[in-house]
Write an enzyme that holds these catalytic residues in place. Structure first.
Site, PDB file in Angstrom:
ATOM      1  N   SER A 149     -68.700  87.409 118.665  1.00 14.23           N
ATOM      2  CA  SER A 149     -69.602  88.342 117.993  1.00 14.23           C
ATOM      3  C   SER A 149     -70.872  88.650 118.789  1.00 14.23           C
ATOM      4  O   SER A 149     -71.271  89.821 118.882  1.00 14.23           O
ATOM      5  CB  SER A 149     -69.962  87.818 116.597  1.00 14.23           C
ATOM      6  OG  SER A 149     -68.826  87.825 115.763  1.00 14.23           O
ATOM      7  N   THR A 190     -68.575  83.689 109.469  1.00 17.54           N
ATOM      8  CA  THR A 190     -67.196  83.326 109.743  1.00 17.54           C
ATOM      9  C   THR A 190     -66.896  82.040 108.974  1.00 17.54           C
ATOM     10  O   THR A 190     -67.696  81.584 108.164  1.00 17.54           O
ATOM     11  CB  THR A 190     -66.951  83.214 111.263  1.00 17.54           C
ATOM     12  OG1 THR A 190     -65.558  83.000 111.499  1.00 17.54           O
ATOM     13  CG2 THR A 190     -67.777  82.120 111.905  1.00 17.54           C
ATOM     14  N   LYS A 231     -67.564  82.339 104.323  1.00 20.97           N
ATOM     15  CA  LYS A 231     -67.366  83.664 103.719  1.00 20.97           C
ATOM     16  C   LYS A 231     -67.416  83.646 102.194  1.00 20.97           C
ATOM     17  O   LYS A 231     -67.762  84.645 101.567  1.00 20.97           O
ATOM     18  CB  LYS A 231     -66.041  84.271 104.199  1.00 20.97           C
ATOM     19  CG  LYS A 231     -66.037  84.620 105.682  1.00 20.97           C
ATOM     20  CD  LYS A 231     -64.735  85.281 106.101  1.00 20.97           C
ATOM     21  CE  LYS A 231     -64.750  85.615 107.589  1.00 20.97           C
ATOM     22  NZ  LYS A 231     -63.540  86.341 108.013  1.00 20.97           N
ATOM     23  N   ASP A 282     -63.950  93.066 107.338  1.00 19.71           N
ATOM     24  CA  ASP A 282     -62.621  92.714 107.849  1.00 19.71           C
ATOM     25  C   ASP A 282     -61.564  93.678 107.318  1.00 19.71           C
ATOM     26  O   ASP A 282     -60.653  94.090 108.042  1.00 19.71           O
ATOM     27  CB  ASP A 282     -62.236  91.285 107.426  1.00 19.71           C
ATOM     28  CG  ASP A 282     -62.983  90.217 108.202  1.00 19.71           C
ATOM     29  OD1 ASP A 282     -63.323  90.468 109.374  1.00 19.71           O
ATOM     30  OD2 ASP A 282     -63.221  89.134 107.642  1.00 19.71           O
ATOM     31  N   TYR A 336     -56.829  86.507 118.811  1.00 20.99           N
ATOM     32  CA  TYR A 336     -57.239  87.142 120.073  1.00 20.99           C
ATOM     33  C   TYR A 336     -57.348  86.140 121.215  1.00 20.99           C
ATOM     34  O   TYR A 336     -57.523  86.520 122.370  1.00 20.99           O
ATOM     35  CB  TYR A 336     -58.562  87.908 119.917  1.00 20.99           C
ATOM     36  CG  TYR A 336     -59.761  87.069 119.545  1.00 20.99           C
ATOM     37  CD1 TYR A 336     -60.521  86.422 120.518  1.00 20.99           C
ATOM     38  CD2 TYR A 336     -60.157  86.950 118.217  1.00 20.99           C
ATOM     39  CE1 TYR A 336     -61.627  85.664 120.180  1.00 20.99           C
ATOM     40  CE2 TYR A 336     -61.267  86.190 117.857  1.00 20.99           C
ATOM     41  CZ  TYR A 336     -61.997  85.558 118.841  1.00 20.99           C
ATOM     42  OH  TYR A 336     -63.096  84.811 118.502  1.00 20.99           O
TER      43      TYR A 336
END
Length: 275
Positions: free
Chosen positions: A19, A64, A68, A105, A217
């Site tokens: 981020s 994160t 959340k 998201d 990722y």
């Protein structure tokens, strides 16, 4: 010169978060030299104290895992999108000091799919049943016209996913994780599982696969994504999701629209390549 503004991502663990790379790239491209974006290791126990200690220089927070859901009681307002999955990944501090929570998201997933030409599918499959899976169902409420089959490891998880489906207006059927290879024949497959969890399915990729959205990722490509691409199937990756959800965060926190998608993606790719 305007007063410096601050933003950051909070979570635990947080050291590998991309981020800061994405948000700082956006600030540079937008000419926001007086903006900074950091990362802080914060767990659920420390979250209330951290939030209470923020001053008026703060514009927003990215959240994160595992924060959340923990952030919600600390907010003045939660968007309908975030409330629909009981998960906030974005907090914006308004000029009058209110804390407003949202979930980028879900629209980030939709945007990542639409970028690859996926506007509507007749059915879909979801691998996994964690927090990301509920966001996937919310995105499928937008892009999937028909039923969604969720492949899960326990009856409890199956019941949770069916519950989310009812709440989100998605026709969810559940199947056992052991039969997960059957998911790969769906027009759209969303893999929401940790690294390595779908490796056993790579030999079952069909001759003419549809679209795979693998939310990981790192490491990339996953074994499933590599096998999918080798068969000529379209793959949407976790970096696509990360960039699109961060883009929406930048727009909400800075008020600058549009945020620079290309610069953010390029920065993310470069950071992953250097690891």
């Amino acid at each position: 010169m305007s007063a410096p503004r601050r933003a950051a991502v909070l979570g635990s663990p947080i050291a590998h978060s991309l981020s800061p790379v994405l948000h700082r790239a956006a600030y540079a491209e937008l000419g926001l030299a007086d903006w900074s974006y950091d990362r802080f290791e914060v767990d659920e126990a420390a979250l209330p104290g951290f939030v209470e200690g923020l001053d008026a220089s703060w514009a927003g927070l990215s959240l994160t895992m595992p924060l959340k859901r923990a952030i919600i009681p600390l907010l003045d307002e939660v968007s309908a999108t975030a409330a629909s999955v009981e998960a906030v990944n974005t907090v914006v501090f308004t000029e009058d000091g209110r804390r407003v929570g949202d979930n980028t998201d879900i629209p980030g997933m939709v945007a990542a799919l639409r970028e690859r030409g996926v506007d509507k599918v007749e059915s879909a499959a979801v691998l996994g049943a964690g927090a990301t899976a509920s966001s996937a169902l919310a995105a499928l409420a937008v892009v999937c016209a028909g039923p969604v089959t969720a492949y899960v490891r326990s009856p409890e998880r199956a019941a949770e996913m069916r519950g989310w489906g009812e709440r989100l207006g998605v026709d969810v059927m559940t199947a056992d994780w052991a039969d997960g290879a059957a998911a790969l024949s769906a027009p759209l497959v969303i893999a929401t599982t940790p690294a390595g969890a779908t490796d056993a399915f790579t030999g079952s990729v069909p001759e003419a696969p549809g679209i795979l959205f693998d939310v990981l990722y790192e490491p990339w490509p996953t074994e499933l994504a590599a096998a999918w691409s080798a068969r000529g199937g379209a793959v949407v990756g976790g970096l696509d999701l990360l960039v699109h959800q961060a883009l929406l965060q930048v727009e909400q926190m800075t008020g600058r629209i549009p945020a620079p998608l290309a610069a953010m993606r390029q920065a993310g790719e470069a950071a992953l390549a250097s690891r």
